[in-house]
Design a protein around this motif. Structure first.
Motif, mmCIF file in Angstrom:
data_model
loop_
_atom_site.group_PDB
_atom_site.id
_atom_site.type_symbol
_atom_site.label_atom_id
_atom_site.label_comp_id
_atom_site.label_asym_id
_atom_site.label_seq_id
_atom_site.Cartn_x
_atom_site.Cartn_y
_atom_site.Cartn_z
ATOM 1 N N LEU A 222 -69.491 1.283 33.817
ATOM 2 C CA LEU A 222 -70.837 1.834 33.627
ATOM 3 C C LEU A 222 -71.292 1.697 32.176
ATOM 4 C CD1 LEU A 222 -70.564 5.080 35.808
ATOM 5 C CD2 LEU A 222 -71.810 2.982 36.372
ATOM 6 N N ASN A 223 -70.357 1.898 31.258
ATOM 7 C CA ASN A 223 -70.704 1.778 29.841
ATOM 8 C C ASN A 223 -71.111 0.342 29.500
ATOM 9 O OD1 ASN A 223 -70.741 3.064 27.100
ATOM 10 N ND2 ASN A 223 -69.248 1.462 26.680
ATOM 11 N N GLU A 224 -70.398 -0.621 30.074
ATOM 12 C CA GLU A 224 -70.735 -2.025 29.831
ATOM 13 C C GLU A 224 -72.129 -2.354 30.353
ATOM 14 O OE1 GLU A 224 -68.991 -6.533 30.736
ATOM 15 O OE2 GLU A 224 -67.933 -4.764 31.497
ATOM 16 N N LYS A 225 -72.451 -1.833 31.548
ATOM 17 C CA LYS A 225 -73.780 -2.086 32.107
ATOM 18 C C LYS A 225 -74.874 -1.431 31.257
ATOM 19 C CE LYS A 225 -72.771 -3.109 36.938
ATOM 20 N NZ LYS A 225 -73.376 -4.464 36.795
ATOM 21 N N ALA A 226 -74.571 -0.235 30.717
ATOM 22 C CA ALA A 226 -75.548 0.452 29.856
ATOM 23 C C ALA A 226 -75.766 -0.330 28.564
ATOM 24 C CB ALA A 226 -75.070 1.870 29.554
ATOM 25 N N VAL A 227 -74.687 -0.839 27.983
ATOM 26 C CA VAL A 227 -74.778 -1.639 26.754
ATOM 27 C C VAL A 227 -75.601 -2.902 26.998
ATOM 28 C CG1 VAL A 227 -73.457 -3.050 25.115
ATOM 29 C CG2 VAL A 227 -72.651 -0.755 25.727
ATOM 30 N N ASN A 228 -75.443 -3.501 28.163
ATOM 31 C CA ASN A 228 -76.175 -4.721 28.508
ATOM 32 C C ASN A 228 -77.595 -4.460 28.989
ATOM 33 O OD1 ASN A 228 -73.917 -6.277 27.891
ATOM 34 N ND2 ASN A 228 -73.152 -6.244 30.002
ATOM 35 N N GLY A 229 -77.982 -3.188 29.065
ATOM 36 C CA GLY A 229 -79.347 -2.849 29.453
ATOM 37 C C GLY A 229 -79.608 -2.878 30.943
ATOM 38 N N GLU A 230 -78.556 -2.944 31.751
ATOM 39 C CA GLU A 230 -78.746 -2.990 33.205
ATOM 40 C C GLU A 230 -79.045 -1.614 33.784
ATOM 41 O OE1 GLU A 230 -75.777 -5.438 35.326
ATOM 42 O OE2 GLU A 230 -75.022 -5.977 33.335
ATOM 43 N N ILE A 231 -78.486 -0.583 33.154
ATOM 44 C CA ILE A 231 -78.741 0.796 33.580
ATOM 45 C C ILE A 231 -78.964 1.643 32.325
ATOM 46 C CG2 ILE A 231 -77.374 0.644 35.702
ATOM 47 C CD1 ILE A 231 -75.102 2.099 34.245
ATOM 48 N N SER A 232 -79.436 2.872 32.531
ATOM 49 C CA SER A 232 -79.595 3.797 31.405
ATOM 50 C C SER A 232 -78.237 4.425 31.064
ATOM 51 C CB SER A 232 -80.594 4.901 31.770
ATOM 52 O OG SER A 232 -80.027 5.783 32.735
ATOM 53 N N THR A 233 -78.225 5.288 30.061
ATOM 54 C CA THR A 233 -76.975 5.953 29.678
ATOM 55 C C THR A 233 -76.706 7.223 30.510
ATOM 56 O OG1 THR A 233 -78.121 7.183 27.927
ATOM 57 C CG2 THR A 233 -77.073 5.085 27.309
#
Length: 284
Positions: A222-233
């Motif tokens: 989830l953190n990787e997706k948040a860093v990549n802008g795919e999801i919020s934090t």
């Protein structure tokens, strides 16, 4: 921690005793901070009389570190959580009637100054100008609080200020140069798998190794997706992950525990589906 820092810490504690009336504010944090290098940097800075600003993303252990530092230095803690209504009177204090006289009822910053406490300034980048102005004379070489109508409050030599800030939260803004210059800035690194394992195991000792590993994998995904802008934090929530692990240890199905502690915190339907897909790769 290095041996020389341990010796200097003991000397600091012997030099600055704590008044009996505030001994109750010294408490051992429930979780030990994991990160030797960062801990040594912050301890060294505080021993030199610096105030520190801990900045970084979500779930990097800023508040845990602040609590651990106050415990290591054996100082009483005073907490300030900045929000839109935090002003100078919230920090310094307000007028009150005592015995027919108007007196100052000290706020957290005044109390930290008086008793040599560690004042934790949480989410300082949400502070209004009124509140920030108060901090300038407190944090620079003057080390005093000048309250109109009252005597000047000098800063106890053991008093320190530890500010925290997250990036990109709603309501946050850039800190002005004058305020930043008064801090030593520590950038908090993202937690790694080994650190997460130690943290989760310490927080939920009854959790199974399988569930801990699944939670670690999910958090990192989830953190990787948040860093990549795919999801919020929003779903990158370590507190929620710990809560889910406790529910699992108490007998709840892992998938249900993750749903109510992590997935359901996504109120955007598209993001909800994305997070649910990630969860399904870790929890069947």
């Amino acid at each position: 921690m290095r041996e020389d820092l341990k010796i200097r810490l003991e000397e600091f504690k012997k030099r600055y005793s704590v008044e009996a009336s505030v001994q109750g504010r010294i408490s051992k944090p429930p979780v030990e901070f994991i990160g030797e290098e960062i801990l040594e940097l912050t301890v060294s800075a505080l021993l030199q009389g610096e105030n520190i600003l801990l900045c970084g993303g979500k779930a990097t252990g800023k508040n845990i570190l602040a609590d651990n530092l106050a415990w290591l230095f054996a100082r009483p803690i005073y907490n300030v959580s900045f929000h839109v209504n935090t002003d100078s009177s919230t920090l310094i204090g307000t007028d009150t009637f005592v015995g027919g006289e108007v007196r100052l009822r000290n706020g957290p910053i005044s109390q930290a100054a008086q008793y040599g406490g560690f004042c934790i300034l949480d989410e300082i980048n949400m502070a209004k100008n009124d509140a920030v102005a108060v901090m300038h004379s407190v944090l620079d070489y003057r080390r005093l609080i000048d309250v109109p109508g009252y005597e000047c409050i000098p800063m106890h030599p053991a008093a320190r200020f530890i500010a925290t800030m997250n990036y990109g939260y709603a309501g946050t803004r850039e800190l002005n140069e004058a305020l930043v210059s008064r801090f030593t800035v520590i950038r908090m690194p993202t937690l790694q798998a080994q650190q997460l394992h130690r943290l989760l195991k310490a927080d939920v000792p009854d959790a199974s190794e399988e569930n801990i590993e699944c939670c670690i994998g999910l958090f990192l995904d989830l953190n990787e997706k948040a860093v990549n802008g795919e999801i919020s934090t929003h779903p990158v929530d370590l507190r929620g992950m710990i809560a889910a692990l406790r529910l699992m240890a108490d007998g709840m199905r892992p998938k249900d525990a993750i749903t109510i502690s992590i997935t359901n915190k996504c109120f955007d339907e598209y993001e909800y589906q994305l997070v649910q897909d990630v969860v399904m790769t870790r929890f069947v």
